[in-house]
Structures are given as C-alpha cells and as structure tokens.
Design a protein around this motif. Structure first.
Motif, PDB file in Angstrom:
ATOM      1  N   UNK A  76       0.469   5.365   5.227  1.00 12.94           N
ATOM      2  CA  UNK A  76       0.271   4.315   6.226  1.00 12.94           C
ATOM      3  C   UNK A  76       0.574   2.939   5.633  1.00 12.94           C
ATOM      4  N   UNK A  77       0.216   2.732   4.383  1.00 14.10           N
ATOM      5  CA  UNK A  77       0.422   1.422   3.765  1.00 14.10           C
ATOM      6  C   UNK A  77       1.864   1.191   3.337  1.00 14.10           C
ATOM      7  N   UNK A  78       2.502   2.204   2.767  1.00  7.34           N
ATOM      8  CA  UNK A  78       3.801   1.999   2.124  1.00  7.34           C
ATOM      9  C   UNK A  78       4.963   2.654   2.842  1.00  7.34           C
ATOM     10  N   UNK A  79       4.677   3.537   3.805  1.00  6.37           N
ATOM     11  CA  UNK A  79       5.755   4.321   4.390  1.00  6.37           C
ATOM     12  C   UNK A  79       6.040   5.536   3.518  1.00  6.37           C
ATOM     13  N   UNK A  80       6.589   6.600   4.130  1.00  6.60           N
ATOM     14  CA  UNK A  80       6.747   7.848   3.395  1.00  6.60           C
ATOM     15  C   UNK A  80       7.638   7.758   2.152  1.00  6.60           C
ATOM     16  N   UNK A  81       8.823   7.154   2.202  1.00  7.34           N
ATOM     17  CA  UNK A  81       9.693   7.166   1.000  1.00  7.34           C
ATOM     18  C   UNK A  81       9.043   6.484  -0.201  1.00  7.34           C
ATOM     19  N   UNK A  82       8.502   5.294   0.005  1.00  5.39           N
ATOM     20  CA  UNK A  82       7.874   4.593  -1.111  1.00  5.39           C
ATOM     21  C   UNK A  82       6.573   5.275  -1.531  1.00  5.39           C
ATOM     22  N   UNK A  83       5.872   5.872  -0.566  1.00  7.63           N
ATOM     23  CA  UNK A  83       4.634   6.590  -0.885  1.00  7.63           C
ATOM     24  C   UNK A  83       4.906   7.776  -1.802  1.00  7.63           C
ATOM     25  N   UNK A  84       5.984   8.508  -1.567  1.00  4.60           N
ATOM     26  CA  UNK A  84       6.306   9.671  -2.397  1.00  4.60           C
ATOM     27  C   UNK A  84       6.521   9.244  -3.848  1.00  4.60           C
ATOM     28  N   UNK A  85       7.312   8.216  -4.064  1.00  4.31           N
ATOM     29  CA  UNK A  85       7.560   7.756  -5.433  1.00  4.31           C
ATOM     30  C   UNK A  85       6.271   7.239  -6.074  1.00  4.31           C
ATOM     31  N   UNK A  86       5.443   6.574  -5.288  1.00  7.13           N
ATOM     32  CA  UNK A  86       4.179   6.057  -5.814  1.00  7.13           C
ATOM     33  C   UNK A  86       3.235   7.188  -6.186  1.00  7.13           C
ATOM     34  N   UNK A 185     -11.803  12.327   3.351  1.00  2.03           N
ATOM     35  CA  UNK A 185     -10.509  11.665   3.234  1.00  2.03           C
ATOM     36  C   UNK A 185     -10.160  10.959   4.538  1.00  2.03           C
ATOM     37  N   UNK A 186     -10.395  11.651   5.667  1.00  5.25           N
ATOM     38  CA  UNK A 186     -10.094  11.068   6.967  1.00  5.25           C
ATOM     39  C   UNK A 186     -10.948   9.849   7.264  1.00  5.25           C
ATOM     40  N   UNK A 187     -12.238   9.913   6.907  1.00  8.16           N
ATOM     41  CA  UNK A 187     -13.137   8.779   7.153  1.00  8.16           C
ATOM     42  C   UNK A 187     -12.677   7.556   6.366  1.00  8.16           C
ATOM     43  N   UNK A 188     -12.363   7.739   5.091  1.00  9.64           N
ATOM     44  CA  UNK A 188     -11.922   6.605   4.261  1.00  9.64           C
ATOM     45  C   UNK A 188     -10.611   6.037   4.783  1.00  9.64           C
ATOM     46  N   UNK A 189      -9.659   6.915   5.116  1.00 11.29           N
ATOM     47  CA  UNK A 189      -8.363   6.451   5.611  1.00 11.29           C
ATOM     48  C   UNK A 189      -8.512   5.721   6.937  1.00 11.29           C
ATOM     49  N   UNK A 190      -9.298   6.288   7.858  1.00 13.44           N
ATOM     50  CA  UNK A 190      -9.503   5.624   9.136  1.00 13.44           C
ATOM     51  C   UNK A 190     -10.188   4.277   8.991  1.00 13.44           C
ATOM     52  N   UNK A 191     -11.173   4.197   8.101  1.00  8.54           N
ATOM     53  CA  UNK A 191     -11.897   2.942   7.888  1.00  8.54           C
ATOM     54  C   UNK A 191     -10.966   1.859   7.345  1.00  8.54           C
ATOM     55  N   UNK A 192     -10.195   2.206   6.304  1.00  7.90           N
ATOM     56  CA  UNK A 192      -9.294   1.215   5.729  1.00  7.90           C
ATOM     57  C   UNK A 192      -8.186   0.840   6.704  1.00  7.90           C
ATOM     58  N   UNK A 193      -7.692   1.806   7.475  1.00  2.96           N
ATOM     59  CA  UNK A 193      -6.660   1.495   8.459  1.00  2.96           C
ATOM     60  C   UNK A 193      -7.182   0.507   9.495  1.00  2.96           C
ATOM     61  N   UNK A 194      -8.417   0.713   9.968  1.00  2.00           N
ATOM     62  CA  UNK A 194      -9.000  -0.199  10.953  1.00  2.00           C
ATOM     63  C   UNK A 194      -9.182  -1.599  10.358  1.00  2.00           C
ATOM     64  N   UNK A 199      -7.403  -7.299   9.721  1.00  2.58           N
ATOM     65  CA  UNK A 199      -7.363  -8.436   8.813  1.00  2.58           C
ATOM     66  C   UNK A 199      -6.095  -8.524   7.955  1.00  2.58           C
ATOM     67  N   UNK A 200      -5.457  -7.395   7.652  1.00  6.48           N
ATOM     68  CA  UNK A 200      -4.275  -7.406   6.793  1.00  6.48           C
ATOM     69  C   UNK A 200      -3.198  -6.468   7.343  1.00  6.48           C
ATOM     70  N   UNK A 201      -2.690  -6.716   8.539  1.00  6.80           N
ATOM     71  CA  UNK A 201      -1.669  -5.802   9.089  1.00  6.80           C
ATOM     72  C   UNK A 201      -0.395  -5.760   8.258  1.00  6.80           C
ATOM     73  N   UNK A 202      -0.150  -6.815   7.466  1.00  6.25           N
ATOM     74  CA  UNK A 202       1.051  -6.821   6.629  1.00  6.25           C
ATOM     75  C   UNK A 202       0.957  -5.828   5.483  1.00  6.25           C
ATOM     76  N   UNK A 203      -0.228  -5.253   5.248  1.00 11.34           N
ATOM     77  CA  UNK A 203      -0.390  -4.227   4.225  1.00 11.34           C
ATOM     78  C   UNK A 203      -0.116  -2.823   4.766  1.00 11.34           C
ATOM     79  N   UNK A 204       0.252  -2.718   6.018  1.00  5.99           N
ATOM     80  CA  UNK A 204       0.550  -1.420   6.635  1.00  5.99           C
ATOM     81  C   UNK A 204       2.012  -1.391   7.053  1.00  5.99           C
ATOM     82  N   UNK A 205       2.816  -0.673   6.296  1.00  5.88           N
ATOM     83  CA  UNK A 205       4.233  -0.581   6.625  1.00  5.88           C
ATOM     84  C   UNK A 205       4.470   0.161   7.936  1.00  5.88           C
ATOM     85  N   UNK A 206       3.512   0.990   8.344  1.00  2.17           N
ATOM     86  CA  UNK A 206       3.667   1.786   9.562  1.00  2.17           C
ATOM     87  C   UNK A 206       3.103   1.084  10.792  1.00  2.17           C
TER      88      UNK A 206
END
Length: 218
Positions: A76-86, A185-194, A199-206
C-alpha cells in the motif's frame, strides 16, 4: 527451497522490468527542480523496522514461531514493484541481524512473508477496485484490513502446504495460529492505512485523492 527461489526470482525480475525506483524521484516541472519523493520515508522506515520483526522468532525462544508479515502494508505504501525489492532487502537484513537465521530461512521469509502476500495484495486490490469500486471505506476496510487478513492467511496456508511447518506444532493448531496472526496483520495494516489516508496520503503510493475522494461519475 526451489519453489521459494523461483517465486522470488520471478517477482524480482518483473519488479526490475517495471523500474520502480523512478517513483522515488519526482521529475522536474515548470519552475521546480527534481526532488525526492515522499515515499523515501516509508521505504526507509520499512528497511529499519521490518527486518527486526522478521528476525524476532529466531532472536529468542518462542513456543509458537509465528511472524508478522507487514507485506500488505508495504505494498500500500510503495506499490508492488518497489515493495518486492524492499521485501527482498528486508529478508537479507533479517538474516544479517539474526545469527540463528540461515539463508534458507531468509529465502523462505522473503517468499512467504513478503513476495507471496504482496502479490496477493496486488491482485486482490485490483479485483476490489474492479468489482466494488474506488471508495475510501473500501480502501481502508476492504483492501487494507480484510484484504490483508485474506492475503496473509492464504500465503501461510501455501507455505504450510509446501512443507514450511512450525516445529513441534500440530498442523491444525498451526493453521489456527496463522489465522490469528493474519488478523493481527490486518488490524495493523488497516490502522496505519487509515492514519496515512487522513494525515500522510503522500506516503501511500496506492492512494489517490482524485480517485477515492472524487470518483468519476458512472
């Protein structure tokens, strides 16, 4: 080990072909020079924090060797291609940090904690947008929260099917443990996504304000 290596190599080749590093630099525009993308911050945070999470079960004795993935949040933050390398880098760093983790374990972590759930998250996100639509509620609850639960648990089941069983744990109990960890995992991801959406939509490439807050009329 051959299956994990094949999955990781294929994902890395596709990711490299898409040249995701271009997302880390904003091109020059009228009156503006080239600048670093805001995605640098979540990328560095992932490389600093996630390797320790992956290495945690090998750093001390635990009765049930379960790990948090974090891959869906990274997608969600980096997009799939960059996420894979990361995530590949995360696995290498986790192996380096933990003396008890060998390269075979690191490869398994990269595949089943990183590449596979990340790819599932990409496919599920595309299906959600295609059949449900682009809405903020759908993004946070469907893609970030429930989608993460399904992707992480599906990856864990595939890992167990391929022979990555938990030592000294019954197979049915292992599935229960993976199911509960998937919800965490889902709770943490959903919380950070919200939080990031607010507050920081520019941190979500998706994420896109135009797409999710002002969808085009049908």
């Amino acid at each position: 080990m051959l299956l994990e290596a094949t999955l990781v190599i294929l994902a890395v080749l596709v990711a490299l072909w898409l040249a995701p590093w271009r997302m880390l630099v904003w091109p020059a525009a009228a009156g503006r020079e080239r600048t670093l993308s805001p995605l640098i911050s979540p990328l560095l945070a992932t490389l600093v924090l996630l390797p320790w999470v992956w290495a945690l079960p090998t750093l001390h004795a635990m009765p049930l060797q379960l790990q948090w993935s974090g891959a869906c949040l990274v997608v969600l933050m980096l997009g799939w291609p960059l996420a894979v390398l990361t995530l590949v880098a995360v696995g290498v760093l986790a192996c380096w940090f933990s003396p008890a983790m060998d390269w075979a374990q690191a490869l398994g972590s990269i595949a089943w904690l990183g590449v596979v759930p990340a790819t599932f998250a990409l496919l599920l996100g595309a299906l959600i947008r295609r059949f449900i639509g682009a809405r903020i509620f759908v993004y946070v609850l469907g893609r970030a929260f429930l989608g993460t639960v399904l992707c992480v648990f599906a990856s864990a089941m595939l890992a167990q099917w391929s022979g990555h069983t938990l030592p000294g744990v019954d197979e049915s109990l292992s599935l229960v443990g993976h199911w509960l960890m998937a919800w965490g995992d889902g709770f943490i991801t959903g919380m950070f996504a919200a939080i990031f959406v607010a507050f920081k939509p520019e941190w979500l490439a998706t994420w896109s304000d135009r797409l999710y807050l002002h969808p085009p009329p049908h």
